[in-house]
Enzyme design. Structure first.
Site, PDB file in Angstrom:
ATOM      1  N   ARG A 126       0.767  -1.263  -0.145  1.00  0.00           N
ATOM      2  CA  ARG A 126      -0.047   0.026   0.039  1.00  0.00           C
ATOM      3  C   ARG A 126       0.729   1.239  -0.107  1.00  0.00           C
ATOM      4  O   ARG A 126       0.381   2.378  -0.542  1.00  0.00           O
ATOM      5  CB  ARG A 126      -0.927  -0.011   1.099  1.00  0.00           C
ATOM      6  CG  ARG A 126      -2.149   1.057   1.222  1.00  0.00           C
ATOM      7  CD  ARG A 126      -3.405   0.927   2.150  1.00  0.00           C
ATOM      8  NE  ARG A 126      -4.248   1.555   2.038  1.00  0.00           N
ATOM      9  CZ  ARG A 126      -4.491   2.832   3.070  1.00  0.00           C
ATOM     10  NH1 ARG A 126      -3.492   2.611   4.106  1.00  0.00           N
ATOM     11  NH2 ARG A 126      -5.446   3.408   2.808  1.00  0.00           N
TER      12      ARG A 126
ATOM     13  N   ILE B 293      -6.981   7.718  -0.677  1.00  0.00           N
ATOM     14  CA  ILE B 293      -6.936   6.370  -0.917  1.00  0.00           C
ATOM     15  C   ILE B 293      -7.654   5.837  -0.035  1.00  0.00           C
ATOM     16  O   ILE B 293      -7.776   6.388   1.271  1.00  0.00           O
ATOM     17  CB  ILE B 293      -5.581   5.780  -0.721  1.00  0.00           C
ATOM     18  CG1 ILE B 293      -5.296   4.489  -0.925  1.00  0.00           C
ATOM     19  CG2 ILE B 293      -4.880   6.229   0.461  1.00  0.00           C
ATOM     20  CD1 ILE B 293      -3.904   3.642  -0.884  1.00  0.00           C
ATOM     21  N   SER B 294      -8.735   4.962  -0.461  1.00  0.00           N
ATOM     22  CA  SER B 294      -9.693   4.469   0.744  1.00  0.00           C
ATOM     23  C   SER B 294      -9.246   3.733   1.780  1.00  0.00           C
ATOM     24  O   SER B 294      -7.954   3.027   1.684  1.00  0.00           O
ATOM     25  CB  SER B 294     -10.718   3.838   0.027  1.00  0.00           C
ATOM     26  OG  SER B 294     -11.417   4.551  -1.097  1.00  0.00           O
ATOM     27  N   GLN B 295      -9.827   3.655   2.806  1.00  0.00           N
ATOM     28  CA  GLN B 295      -9.455   2.901   3.886  1.00  0.00           C
ATOM     29  C   GLN B 295      -9.587   1.524   3.617  1.00  0.00           C
ATOM     30  O   GLN B 295     -10.417   1.021   2.729  1.00  0.00           O
ATOM     31  CB  GLN B 295     -10.780   3.175   5.058  1.00  0.00           C
ATOM     32  CG  GLN B 295     -10.589   2.328   6.227  1.00  0.00           C
ATOM     33  CD  GLN B 295     -11.752   2.357   7.081  1.00  0.00           C
ATOM     34  OE1 GLN B 295     -13.006   2.765   6.736  1.00  0.00           O
ATOM     35  NE2 GLN B 295     -11.778   1.950   8.478  1.00  0.00           N
TER      36      GLN B 295
END
Length: 211
Positions: free
Chosen positions: A33, A59-61
């Site tokens: 990530r 950036i999404s959880q």
């Protein structure tokens, strides 16, 4: 891709949060990530939180990435082609590429799309096709799709996307303005059947494209 110690720890955290699909957990464990974040935020890469990536986007959880991926895998029919609306950093795209044979991804911000495409090449993920365009319109020339995932909140469900969904297909999309709900929509005998999954918070799905 091999898993890392931090990746394994994040996958375990998501498992504790209720993500049960092992394919999704394996994908989360193996995608680095930090590659999808600005240098200054890479130390936060394996926290279960959304983070800014520039251009007013995030950036999404990881939990939401995993949850939406899990919902796609649970579609009534096995999916081979997936359309993603909102490439963003490309993190969700990379997860999808490990789970489905073909991924198509549309991003309205040209700079983000360029960066994401470079990351896919660096990670040796070659089952992804990307397009710079308006997510509200989908990608009609590649349709129909077995699944569609939208990674920004729409004020309503875009008709173009449901039109591009295969019979027996599934659309996972956050809908709403201030109050957003994650919807899981199945197309069964031409009819749309919607289930509310949970409350979420995403950046808005903006119409048009941006150079």
């Amino acid at each position: 891709m091999r898993t890392t110690r931090k990746g394994d720890a994040l996958a375990q955290l998501l498992c504790d949060e209720g993500i049960s699909n092992q394919k999704v957990l394996n994908a989360v464990a193996s995608v680095p990530r930090e590659r999808f974040l600005p240098d200054a935020l890479q130390h936060k890469a394996y926290q279960n939180t959304a983070l800014p990536i520039g251009q007013g986007q995030t950036i999404s959880q990881p939990y939401i990435v995993a949850k939406m991926s899990e919902l796609l895998l649970a579609a009534p029919n096995p999916a081979s082609s997936v359309l993603e609306i909102g490439t963003g950093s490309g993190y969700q795209t990379a997860i999808l590429a490990l789970l489905f044979p073909q991924v198509f991804s549309v991003e309205r911000i040209k700079a983000l799309q360029f960066q994401a495409k470079r990351r896919m090449n660096q990670l040796d993920l070659h089952n992804i096709k990307m397009k710079h365009g308006d997510g509200w319109q989908g990608w009609s020339s590649k349709a129909p799709y077995d699944c569609i995932i939208v990674t920004a909140a729409a004020s309503s469900v875009p008709e173009a996307l449901t039109d591009q969904l295969n019979e027996g297909g599934r659309l996972v999309i956050p809908v709403g303005d201030d109050q957003q709900q994650l919807l899981c929509i199945d197309k069964i005998e031409g009819e749309l059947h919607s289930t509310t999954v949970e409350a979420v918070r995403f950046v808005p799905l903006v119409a048009g494209d941006l150079l």
